[in-house]
Motif scaffolding. Structure first.
Motif, PDB file in Angstrom:
ATOM      1  N   GLY A   1      21.401  15.258 -43.543  1.00 54.81           N
ATOM      2  CA  GLY A   1      20.454  14.655 -44.475  1.00 54.81           C
ATOM      3  C   GLY A   1      19.565  13.626 -43.815  1.00 54.81           C
ATOM      4  O   GLY A   1      18.659  13.986 -43.055  1.00 54.81           O
ATOM      5  N   PRO A   2      19.850  12.339 -44.038  1.00 54.11           N
ATOM      6  CA  PRO A   2      18.932  11.269 -43.627  1.00 54.11           C
ATOM      7  C   PRO A   2      18.591  11.266 -42.138  1.00 54.11           C
ATOM      8  O   PRO A   2      17.484  10.903 -41.772  1.00 54.11           O
ATOM      9  N   MET A   3      19.553  11.640 -41.261  1.00 51.95           N
ATOM     10  CA  MET A   3      19.265  11.528 -39.838  1.00 51.95           C
ATOM     11  C   MET A   3      19.009  12.871 -39.189  1.00 51.95           C
ATOM     12  O   MET A   3      18.972  12.982 -37.967  1.00 51.95           O
ATOM     13  N   ARG A   4      18.852  13.903 -39.992  1.00 51.38           N
ATOM     14  CA  ARG A   4      18.665  15.230 -39.432  1.00 51.38           C
ATOM     15  C   ARG A   4      17.382  15.299 -38.607  1.00 51.38           C
ATOM     16  O   ARG A   4      16.357  14.752 -38.976  1.00 51.38           O
ATOM     17  N   ASN A   5      17.488  15.995 -37.516  1.00 52.27           N
ATOM     18  CA  ASN A   5      16.311  16.190 -36.696  1.00 52.27           C
ATOM     19  C   ASN A   5      15.416  17.219 -37.381  1.00 52.27           C
ATOM     20  O   ASN A   5      15.792  18.379 -37.519  1.00 52.27           O
ATOM     21  N   PRO A   6      14.210  16.787 -37.836  1.00 51.09           N
ATOM     22  CA  PRO A   6      13.374  17.724 -38.603  1.00 51.09           C
ATOM     23  C   PRO A   6      12.930  18.926 -37.767  1.00 51.09           C
ATOM     24  O   PRO A   6      12.675  19.997 -38.303  1.00 51.09           O
ATOM     25  N   GLN A   7      12.862  18.729 -36.448  1.00 49.99           N
ATOM     26  CA  GLN A   7      12.456  19.852 -35.596  1.00 49.99           C
ATOM     27  C   GLN A   7      13.617  20.798 -35.277  1.00 49.99           C
ATOM     28  O   GLN A   7      13.427  21.829 -34.667  1.00 49.99           O
ATOM     29  N   GLY A   8      14.841  20.357 -35.669  1.00 52.35           N
ATOM     30  CA  GLY A   8      16.013  21.139 -35.290  1.00 52.35           C
ATOM     31  C   GLY A   8      15.990  22.522 -35.925  1.00 52.35           C
ATOM     32  O   GLY A   8      15.597  22.689 -37.070  1.00 52.35           O
ATOM     33  N   THR A   9      16.406  23.509 -35.155  1.00 49.61           N
ATOM     34  CA  THR A   9      16.390  24.866 -35.698  1.00 49.61           C
ATOM     35  C   THR A   9      17.790  25.474 -35.742  1.00 49.61           C
ATOM     36  O   THR A   9      18.016  26.464 -36.398  1.00 49.61           O
ATOM     37  N   GLY A  10      18.734  24.842 -35.035  1.00 45.47           N
ATOM     38  CA  GLY A  10      20.059  25.452 -34.891  1.00 45.47           C
ATOM     39  C   GLY A  10      20.780  25.607 -36.216  1.00 45.47           C
ATOM     40  O   GLY A  10      20.380  25.071 -37.249  1.00 45.47           O
ATOM     41  N   GLN A  11      21.864  26.373 -36.165  1.00 42.67           N
ATOM     42  CA  GLN A  11      22.699  26.583 -37.347  1.00 42.67           C
ATOM     43  C   GLN A  11      23.379  25.284 -37.762  1.00 42.67           C
ATOM     44  O   GLN A  11      23.455  24.955 -38.932  1.00 42.67           O
ATOM     45  N   THR A  12      23.905  24.541 -36.751  1.00 45.50           N
ATOM     46  CA  THR A  12      24.631  23.327 -37.082  1.00 45.50           C
ATOM     47  C   THR A  12      23.666  22.158 -37.162  1.00 45.50           C
ATOM     48  O   THR A  12      22.712  22.060 -36.388  1.00 45.50           O
ATOM     49  N   ALA A  13      23.941  21.281 -38.134  1.00 42.22           N
ATOM     50  CA  ALA A  13      23.075  20.134 -38.330  1.00 42.22           C
ATOM     51  C   ALA A  13      23.265  19.150 -37.187  1.00 42.22           C
ATOM     52  O   ALA A  13      24.381  18.900 -36.764  1.00 42.22           O
ATOM     53  N   ALA A  14      22.147  18.619 -36.705  1.00 43.37           N
ATOM     54  CA  ALA A  14      22.223  17.637 -35.629  1.00 43.37           C
ATOM     55  C   ALA A  14      21.180  16.572 -35.869  1.00 43.37           C
ATOM     56  O   ALA A  14      20.156  16.808 -36.506  1.00 43.37           O
ATOM     57  N   SER A  15      21.452  15.373 -35.353  1.00 39.98           N
ATOM     58  CA  SER A  15      20.506  14.276 -35.523  1.00 39.98           C
ATOM     59  C   SER A  15      19.422  14.363 -34.460  1.00 39.98           C
ATOM     60  O   SER A  15      19.488  15.169 -33.541  1.00 39.98           O
ATOM     61  N   GLU A  16      18.425  13.454 -34.596  1.00 41.97           N
ATOM     62  CA  GLU A  16      17.432  13.335 -33.528  1.00 41.97           C
ATOM     63  C   GLU A  16      18.093  12.735 -32.308  1.00 41.97           C
ATOM     64  O   GLU A  16      19.117  12.068 -32.402  1.00 41.97           O
ATOM     65  N   ARG A  17      17.468  12.936 -31.148  1.00 43.82           N
ATOM     66  CA  ARG A  17      17.997  12.321 -29.933  1.00 43.82           C
ATOM     67  C   ARG A  17      17.572  10.867 -29.860  1.00 43.82           C
ATOM     68  O   ARG A  17      16.478  10.525 -30.308  1.00 43.82           O
ATOM     69  N   ILE A  18      18.422  10.035 -29.286  1.00 42.67           N
ATOM     70  CA  ILE A  18      18.015   8.649 -29.072  1.00 42.67           C
ATOM     71  C   ILE A  18      17.085   8.626 -27.853  1.00 42.67           C
ATOM     72  O   ILE A  18      17.145   9.524 -27.020  1.00 42.67           O
ATOM     73  N   PRO A  19      16.182   7.617 -27.774  1.00 40.08           N
ATOM     74  CA  PRO A  19      15.280   7.547 -26.619  1.00 40.08           C
ATOM     75  C   PRO A  19      16.065   7.524 -25.311  1.00 40.08           C
ATOM     76  O   PRO A  19      17.137   6.917 -25.247  1.00 40.08           O
ATOM     77  N   GLU A  20      15.537   8.166 -24.287  1.00 38.87           N
ATOM     78  CA  GLU A  20      16.230   8.259 -23.006  1.00 38.87           C
ATOM     79  C   GLU A  20      16.563   6.890 -22.422  1.00 38.87           C
ATOM     80  O   GLU A  20      17.568   6.722 -21.744  1.00 38.87           O
ATOM     81  N   ALA A  21      15.685   5.896 -22.705  1.00 35.90           N
ATOM     82  CA  ALA A  21      15.893   4.560 -22.146  1.00 35.90           C
ATOM     83  C   ALA A  21      17.221   3.956 -22.600  1.00 35.90           C
ATOM     84  O   ALA A  21      17.771   3.096 -21.923  1.00 35.90           O
ATOM     85  N   PHE A  22      17.728   4.404 -23.751  1.00 37.23           N
ATOM     86  CA  PHE A  22      18.958   3.814 -24.291  1.00 37.23           C
ATOM     87  C   PHE A  22      20.211   4.416 -23.678  1.00 37.23           C
ATOM     88  O   PHE A  22      21.315   4.008 -24.010  1.00 37.23           O
TER      89      PHE A  22
END
Lengths: 347, 305
Positions: free
Chosen positions: A158-179
């Motif tokens: 829901g709230p943290m879902r990666n809108p660009q995600g296409t996979g079957q399993t729900a996943a969040s957005e990636r954190i910035p690489e700097a972190f």
């Protein structure tokens, strides 16, 4: 032999027996034990990147298992490490996604603290119920684990879902690489130093501080401790808090290290395996380190195995179950002594 | 409404059967956290053997056999070998969950679900309207569950075995003085529990559904265990607690269909777990009234290392 050494040898024997039984099951169902075994050695040690992968999987196991050790010291079964781990990871993720432009060091620090706080809250609630009402913590920490898994599922779908995600399993957005503290391998000097520091700190708290000593007293005999003027409730809450903080920290390390994003139901076995790790480590900090590396290697190996054999991955769950099933079996002399004690006190 | 009640009965039946298993174990003084593993082993064995032989009866018998074997091993480990009851129980659960998922891949070469044509008989069928919907389309196990609850009550309250079990669970030393071997009585209770878990698992896989799915028990074994505590380890109490959790599950299922737009699905799925915590809390309060009970109870879950 000293009793500590005898217990260590006995535990190793039990772990080996569990492995042999599991190997027999694999043999009977048609897999070549030799192939599986050489696959485990390759996947845990010899293949390219294998030993790094073993350490990567050992890290969350170690941190959660240290929390289990702390709980056991004070006489509590915190078997809800899974939920505390998830909540920690979710909190760190929320901070990191919500404050993307922040200075990396500060964001990671805040995220880690938030993760530990979330772990504390997730374990302190069952802990509070335990010390205040005597509510059994085995079941409540377990239920909090199931709830934590659903919270993670909700956030990643829901709230943290990666809108660009296409996979079957729900996943969040990636954190910035700097972190991130590590690359995809999940191991870097920073993380290793952090984990080593935390391990030494836990050892110091358990073995060299007043809090650690009172915790051990409460764990051995709460009634006696109360009579000696120890505030059993406060010590119990402290143990639950520390235990949850360690599991929460494991969640943050997972996020800032190898994961970088959260996937629904990631590492589903880590909480239970950590309990097994703590037991195999004889509820002792250094023993737990050794056990964590061993089970981390096994986890790395099982992910590698599909490359060399067609063994179904749940075989690992079966193996962990077998170890847990057998590892608390008592050495015969201990059993006899304990039986004699029971007779004496009952009589 | 009829639909919710029908779903309640269907969801509650496996919970109640496994809760009866928990009652027997609890009465023997065993905090049995392996119920989940036995339940899924039963579910798998029913489908695996039932589908291979084409006979649901053979499937159920196989499930009972497998669960009896696992239960006997569990008894051996926690009794004569002195392993910790809770850890070994959780280990048994993992053996069940991991072992069935492994066997699904190793024997049937599938991942996820195994579908089957065998199904438990359903005595009342083809009612689509009115109050009859509540009782229609249930498997035979749903119908015999109340009988099993009554039987458990009678056995625990009236039979020689039940009284021995009570003695062993409450004060093993006194039982031994009276010439009862506590270890053997515990074995019998654990075996009965195993057989009941097999029935619960079978109802789940070929009663309510027609498949076996990895991890299909989904915490039901633990929820059944909580029903035992919520029901004050009395068969009737535990059965009503199981019914209540079945109702919570039914509401969850119904609202997944109807109100998913407004309430996220995950929050509805949390209801049984939240209620469970509440139930353990209440059960704990209730328990504390009796000091003796508390002393006996503490012994069960004392970490012993």
């Amino acid at each position: 032999m000293t009793s500590g050494l005898r217990r260590a040898v006995w535990t190793v024997v039990l772990v080996v027996v569990s492995f042999l039984i599991t190997a027999l099951i694999l043999r009977v169902s048609g897999y070549s034990v030799g192939d599986v075994f050489s696959g485990i050695i390759q996947g845990a040690i010899t293949a390219t990147g294998a030993s790094t992968s073993s350490i990567r999987w050992a890290i969350p196991l170690l941190l959660i298992a240290l929390g289990v050790v702390v709980g056991f010291r004070a006489g509590f079964f915190n078997i809800g490490g899974q939920g505390q781990f998830y909540m920690g990871a979710c909190s760190a993720l929320a901070i990191s996604l919500g404050w993307r432009e922040g200075p990396a060091g500060l964001v990671i620090l805040c995220g880690t603290l938030a993760a530990m706080l979330a772990g504390v809250l997730w374990s302190l609630f069952p802990g509070w119920l335990r010390v205040r009402f005597g509510t059994d913590e085995v079941l409540t920490t377990l239920m909090m684990s199931f709830i934590g898994a659903l919270v993670l599922q909700y956030l990643t779908a829901g709230p943290m879902r990666n809108p660009q995600g296409t996979g079957q399993t729900a996943a969040s957005e990636r954190i910035p690489e700097a972190f991130r503290l590590t690359g995809g391998s999940g191991v870097s000097l920073t993380v290793l130093l952090l984990v080593a520091g935390v391990t030494v700190l836990v050892w110091l708290v358990l073995e060299r501080t007043r809090f650690g000593l009172t915790m051990t007293l409460v764990g051995r005999n709460a009634t006696m401790a109360r009579w000696q003027g120890i505030n059993v409730r406060r010590v119990g809450l402290g143990a639950f808090a520390l235990s949850g903080a360690l599991a929460g920290l494991a969640g943050a390390v997972e996020l800032y290290g190898p994961a970088a994003r959260l996937v629904t139901g990631f590492s589903p076995e880590v909480g239970f395996t950590a309990v097994v790790v703590a037991l195999v480590g004889l509820l002792n900090v250094w023993g737990t380190v050794v056990a964590a590396i061993f089970f981390g290697g096994l986890q790395a190996a099982i992910l590698f195995l599909p490359i060399v054999t067609d063994l179904p991955p749940p075989a690992l769950v079966l193996l962990h179950g077998m170890v847990a099933f057998l590892v608390t079996i008592k050495f015969r002399a201990v059993r006899r002594r304990r039986a004699a004690q029971t007779e004496a006190t009952a009589g | 409404m009829e639909q919710i009640l029908a779903t309640t009965l269907r969801s509650a039946a496996p919970l109640v059967l496994v809760a009866m298993a928990g009652v027997f174990a609890f009465r023997a003084g065993i905090f049995h956290l392996g119920l989940e593993g036995l339940m899924i082993a039963g579910a798998f064995a029913t489908v695996a053997v039932g589908d291979t032989t084409g006979s649901v009866e053979l499937g159920v018998l196989a499930a009972i056999g497998v669960c009896l074997l696992l239960s006997a091993l569990y008894w051996w480990v926690i009794g004569p070998l002195g392993a910790n009851v809770i850890i070994a129980g959780l280990g048994l659960t993992s053996i069940g969950l991991g072992g069935t998922a492994y066997a699904l891949g190793a024997i049937f070469d599938v991942r996820g679900s195994l579908f089957t044509d065998v199904v438990l008989p359903r005595p009342v069928r083809n009612i689509t309207e009115g109050a009859g919907v509540i009782v229609a389309e249930h498997s035979i196990f749903v119908w015999i569950t109340p009988l099993i609850v009554l039987a458990a009550w009678v056995v625990l309250r009236r039979s020689r075995f039940g009284l021995r079990l009570a003695a062993v669970g409450e004060y093993p030393f006194a039982a031994r003085s009276a010439g009862v071997n506590p270890s053997m009585v515990r074995l019998q209770a654990i075996l009965i529990a195993g057989a009941l878990c097999a029935l619960g698992g079978a109802e789940l896989s070929v009663g309510a559904l027609r498949n076996f799915t990895e991890n299909m028990t989904n915490g039901r074994g633990f929820i059944a265990f909580v029903a035992v505590i919520f029901g004050a380890w009395h068969p009737i109490g535990a059965a009503f607690a199981g019914l209540f959790f079945g109702f919570a599950e039914a509401i969850g299922i119904q609202s997944q269909i109807n109100i998913t737009e407004r309430v996220p699905r995950e929050f509805v799925l949390m209801i049984p777990f939240v209620l469970t915590i509440f139930a353990v809390w209440l059960g704990g309060l209730w328990r504390r009234r009796s000091l003796e009970a508390e002393a006996g109870y503490a012994e069960l879950r004392e970490p012993d290392f």
